[in-house]
Write an enzyme that holds these catalytic residues in place. Structure first.
Site, PDB file in Angstrom:
ATOM      1  N   ASP A  99       0.861  -1.177   0.000  1.00  0.00           N
ATOM      2  CA  ASP A  99       0.000   0.000   0.000  1.00  0.00           C
ATOM      3  C   ASP A  99       0.900   1.231   0.000  1.00  0.00           C
ATOM      4  O   ASP A  99       1.780   1.353   0.851  1.00  0.00           O
ATOM      5  CB  ASP A  99      -0.893  -0.033   1.252  1.00  0.00           C
ATOM      6  CG  ASP A  99      -2.262   0.565   0.992  1.00  0.00           C
ATOM      7  OD1 ASP A  99      -2.316   1.702   0.491  1.00  0.00           O
ATOM      8  OD2 ASP A  99      -3.269  -0.093   1.304  1.00  0.00           O
ATOM      9  N   ASP A 199      -2.847   4.863  -2.182  1.00  0.00           N
ATOM     10  CA  ASP A 199      -3.807   5.410  -1.234  1.00  0.00           C
ATOM     11  C   ASP A 199      -4.153   6.880  -1.480  1.00  0.00           C
ATOM     12  O   ASP A 199      -3.255   7.703  -1.672  1.00  0.00           O
ATOM     13  CB  ASP A 199      -3.204   5.275   0.175  1.00  0.00           C
ATOM     14  CG  ASP A 199      -4.157   5.688   1.269  1.00  0.00           C
ATOM     15  OD1 ASP A 199      -5.190   5.026   1.421  1.00  0.00           O
ATOM     16  OD2 ASP A 199      -3.875   6.695   1.975  1.00  0.00           O
ATOM     17  N   GLU A 255      -6.536   4.373  -5.675  1.00  0.00           N
ATOM     18  CA  GLU A 255      -7.679   4.858  -4.913  1.00  0.00           C
ATOM     19  C   GLU A 255      -7.736   6.353  -5.205  1.00  0.00           C
ATOM     20  O   GLU A 255      -6.989   7.142  -4.637  1.00  0.00           O
ATOM     21  CB  GLU A 255      -7.519   4.628  -3.410  1.00  0.00           C
ATOM     22  CG  GLU A 255      -8.803   4.979  -2.686  1.00  0.00           C
ATOM     23  CD  GLU A 255      -8.644   5.264  -1.196  1.00  0.00           C
ATOM     24  OE1 GLU A 255      -9.606   5.038  -0.449  1.00  0.00           O
ATOM     25  OE2 GLU A 255      -7.577   5.748  -0.766  1.00  0.00           O
ATOM     26  N   HIS A 321     -11.395  -2.710   3.387  1.00  0.00           N
ATOM     27  CA  HIS A 321     -11.207  -2.441   4.818  1.00  0.00           C
ATOM     28  C   HIS A 321     -11.896  -1.144   5.240  1.00  0.00           C
ATOM     29  O   HIS A 321     -11.880  -0.813   6.410  1.00  0.00           O
ATOM     30  CB  HIS A 321      -9.713  -2.349   5.110  1.00  0.00           C
ATOM     31  CG  HIS A 321      -9.087  -1.181   4.409  1.00  0.00           C
ATOM     32  ND1 HIS A 321      -9.003  -1.103   3.031  1.00  0.00           N
ATOM     33  CD2 HIS A 321      -8.564  -0.026   4.871  1.00  0.00           C
ATOM     34  CE1 HIS A 321      -8.451   0.040   2.691  1.00  0.00           C
ATOM     35  NE2 HIS A 321      -8.167   0.718   3.787  1.00  0.00           N
ATOM     36  N   ASP A 322     -12.438  -0.401   4.292  1.00  0.00           N
ATOM     37  CA  ASP A 322     -13.101   0.872   4.604  1.00  0.00           C
ATOM     38  C   ASP A 322     -14.622   0.775   4.530  1.00  0.00           C
ATOM     39  O   ASP A 322     -15.309   1.795   4.649  1.00  0.00           O
ATOM     40  CB  ASP A 322     -12.656   1.961   3.616  1.00  0.00           C
ATOM     41  CG  ASP A 322     -11.221   2.394   3.841  1.00  0.00           C
ATOM     42  OD1 ASP A 322     -10.719   2.295   4.975  1.00  0.00           O
ATOM     43  OD2 ASP A 322     -10.588   2.850   2.860  1.00  0.00           O
TER      44      ASP A 322
HETATM   45  C1  GLC Z   1      -7.620   5.550   2.429  1.00  0.00           C
HETATM   46  C2  GLC Z   1      -7.569   4.233   3.165  1.00  0.00           C
HETATM   47  C3  GLC Z   1      -8.141   4.427   4.526  1.00  0.00           C
HETATM   48  C4  GLC Z   1      -7.312   5.453   5.257  1.00  0.00           C
HETATM   49  C5  GLC Z   1      -7.189   6.753   4.452  1.00  0.00           C
HETATM   50  C6  GLC Z   1      -6.102   7.618   4.992  1.00  0.00           C
HETATM   51  O1  GLC Z   1      -8.909   5.964   2.174  1.00  0.00           O
HETATM   52  O2  GLC Z   1      -8.227   3.234   2.446  1.00  0.00           O
HETATM   53  O3  GLC Z   1      -8.213   3.236   5.263  1.00  0.00           O
HETATM   54  O4  GLC Z   1      -7.895   5.734   6.494  1.00  0.00           O
HETATM   55  O5  GLC Z   1      -6.884   6.508   3.101  1.00  0.00           O
HETATM   56  O6  GLC Z   1      -4.849   7.097   4.681  1.00  0.00           O
END
Ligand code: GLC
Ligand code: CA
Length: 554
Positions: A99, A199, A255, A321-322
């Site tokens: 990640d 991320d 993402e 995971h979110d």
């Molecule tokens: C992304 C991740 C999340 C995290 C955020 C800040 O959205 O998927 O879990 O809290 O970034 O890094």
């Protein structure tokens, strides 16, 4: 498909290391635990593992606050464990994605600590520090995790954080910082990983005028999430591609929330910044949020596919995971009671055979469900707890807030992976204490129990097999996505077509029967989540929550 686009064929499995497998019994999952399960991935038909962050971190946001990009956090194991995992996975033909969290680091990162101590130092320029005369915050922007994006440091300076105060944003305008980041990315790629899930990347460019913005929310803030994908971001993303990803042939999953379909080609087209982009338009939906209907869900899937196919490659997913678990997000509880895992098999069919690289989130393949958290002390995710606390302090009813949290909390997807029926579900030793509660349904719902014909787990295995099938696999990987009309409102019937082959995926997103007219052809059944397939005179009669995959007979 170009030769170097191997990832179009891949099946990705997302591992949340904290909750996957704890080998040393401290209650926290670890890298050795993941290594011990490699044969499970081979059996399931997985090609790529994406691990959520495993780097040194105070774990304020479970590793998304990195204090040292080059080393593994002690609780997950050692650098050597990660090397072993990469090597052992490779021996089984499995690639690893890490990640990449570079919008921000941790406030405990050496750069930030130095910047705090010495405002004049070079590292201070790696962050967004702004001083104000009147002691007031520089502007009215609100963070993604509630409250202001500005945190005072006590000497008149404030620093910007898109997420929690423990996650100071990195200043991408600074070429020196970018160079440090690229160096780190390339160092990891040289360790033998296949690439990264990237991320929160659409936050790296800021509106550096830092002016107040309107309208504000109930807390009086202008949400910074409205400033995603800020104009000019392409300069940074293109540079990162050219200096890191492209020369090393990395696989990257972006993402990148806030990118309109019109710009998907820039992000994940043939010469895009990344290999693929995640589209949140339907994963973000939930029965408990405004705007939900089965019909709208299917419409968004269709739109996403048609828009993406014009421009780029996507990764397709329902869970992460979110997100709360997909069965809870999309299926009414009485349907789960009445039909067991059939609706979950329908969901699996619906997304897995879309055009794109499918991602399975750990536990999704056995149908794990939201956890029955009873009080606020059962929750672990700081962002959810923070939101709850602020709401209650502002006078909201605690019970109402808890109901909201149970349905929306990210902790729902973070309970321990359920391997068997033992105490702690085989995630950790029976006498250990997992960092978050184990779901009580683990005695019945677990990997061991589902290693039998007819289970959801076996169904997922059939899906991965279908994507690798010598005859039909190419249709699902490279074929076009086409809407098939006359599907009914809450059903999704789509066709994948490649040259002279075609397959049809029919999903009934409801508890009612549905008749769907089939395009004229002679069809045979490849997969079905229900006992029978009723086809008569060119019409497929779908039972409640039924999913059927057909191929044209040749
Ligand atoms: C992304 C991740 C999340 C995290 C955020 C800040 O959205 O998927 O879990 O809290 O970034 O890094
Ligand atoms: Ca452990």
């Amino acid at each position: 498909m170009a030769l170097n686009e191997w990832w179009k064929k891949a099946v990705v499995y997302q591992v949340y290391p904290r909750s996957f497998c704890d080998l040393n019994g401290d209650g926290v999952g670890d890298l050795r635990g993941i290594l011990s399960k490699l044969d499970y991935f081979v059996w399931l038909g997985v090609d790529v593992l994406w691990l959520n962050p495993v780097f040194c971190s105070p774990m304020e946001d479970n590793g998304y606050d990195i204090s040292d990009y080059y080393h593994v956090a002690e609780e997950f194991g050692t650098d050597e464990d990660l090397r072993a995992l990469i090597g052992e996975a490779a021996r089984r033909g499995i690639k690893i994605l890490l990640d990449l969290v570079v919008n921000h680091c941790s406030s405990e990162h050496a750069w930030f600590q130095k910047a705090l101590a010495k405002p004049e130092c070079e590292e201070a320029g790696y962050f967004y520090f702004v001083s104000t005369q009147d002691g007031k915050r520089p502007n009215n922007w609100g963070s993604n995790f509630s409250g202001s994006v500005w945190e005072p440091v006590g000497d008149g300076r404030f620093y910007l954080h898109t997420f929690s105060p423990g996650q100071p944003d990195l200043n991408w305008e600074n070429p020196k910082l970018r160079e440090e980041i690229y160096k780190m990315i390339n160092w990891w790629l040289d360790q033998g990983i296949a690439g990264f899930r990237v991320d929160a990347i659409t936050f790296i460019k800021k509106d550096t005028t830092f002016q107040d913005r309107f309208p504000v929310n109930e807390q009086g803030f202008y949400p910074i999430e409205k400033l995603e994908n800020c104009r000019g971001i392409g300069k940074f993303l293109g540079e990162m591609r050219d200096q890191c990803f492209a020369p090393r042939g990395a696989m990257t999953i972006a993402e990148a929330p806030g990118v309109p379909y019109e710009e998907f080609a820039d992000y994940a087209g043939a010469n895009g910044y990344f290999s693929m982009i995640l589209d949140f338009s339907y994963p973000d939906m939930s029965r408990y949020l405004p705007g939900w209907s089965e019909e709208e869900f299917c419409a968004r899937v269709r739109r996403s596919q048609l828009q993406a196919q014009e421009r780029c490659w996507t990764a397709v997913f329902l869970e992460s995971h979110d997100q709360p678990r997909s069965g809870d997000k999309y299926i009414p509880p009485d349907a789960l009671d009445r039909y067991g895992d059939r609706p979950k098999k329908m969901l699996a069919t619906l997304y897995f055979l879309l055009r794109g690289t499918p991602i399975i989130y750990q536990g999704q393949e056995i149908g794990m469900e939201n956890a029955p958290f009873s009080s606020i002390s059962d929750f672990r995710d700081a962002s959810g707890i923070g939101r709850y606390t602020r709401a209650v302090e502002a006078g909201a009813d605690p019970e109402t807030e808890l109901v909201f949290l149970r349905r929306s909390s990210r902790d729902n997807a973070r309970t321990p992976m359920q391997w068997d029926e033992s105490e702690n579900a085989g995630f950790t030793r029976p006498d250990a204490t997992p960092w978050i509660m184990t779901h009580p349904d683990s005695r019945a719902r677990n990997v061991r129990a589902q290693r039998r014909e007819g289970s959801l787990l076996e169904y997922y295995r059939s899906l991965t097999a279908l994507r690798k099938d010598p005859v039909y696999g190419p249709v699902f990987v490279d074929g076009t996505f086409e809407e098939v009309v006359d599907a009914g409102r809450d059903a999704l019937v789509y066709r994948r077509r490649l040259e002279d082959r075609q397959c049809l995926v029919a999903c009934n997103f409801s508890g009612e029967e549905h008749g769907a007219r089939l395009p004229h052809a002679s069809w045979k059944v490849l997969l079905n989540n229900t006992r029978d397939v009723l086809m008569r005179e060119g019409t497929l009669f779908l039972q409640p929550w039924q999913a059927v995959v057909l191929a044209e007979e040749k």
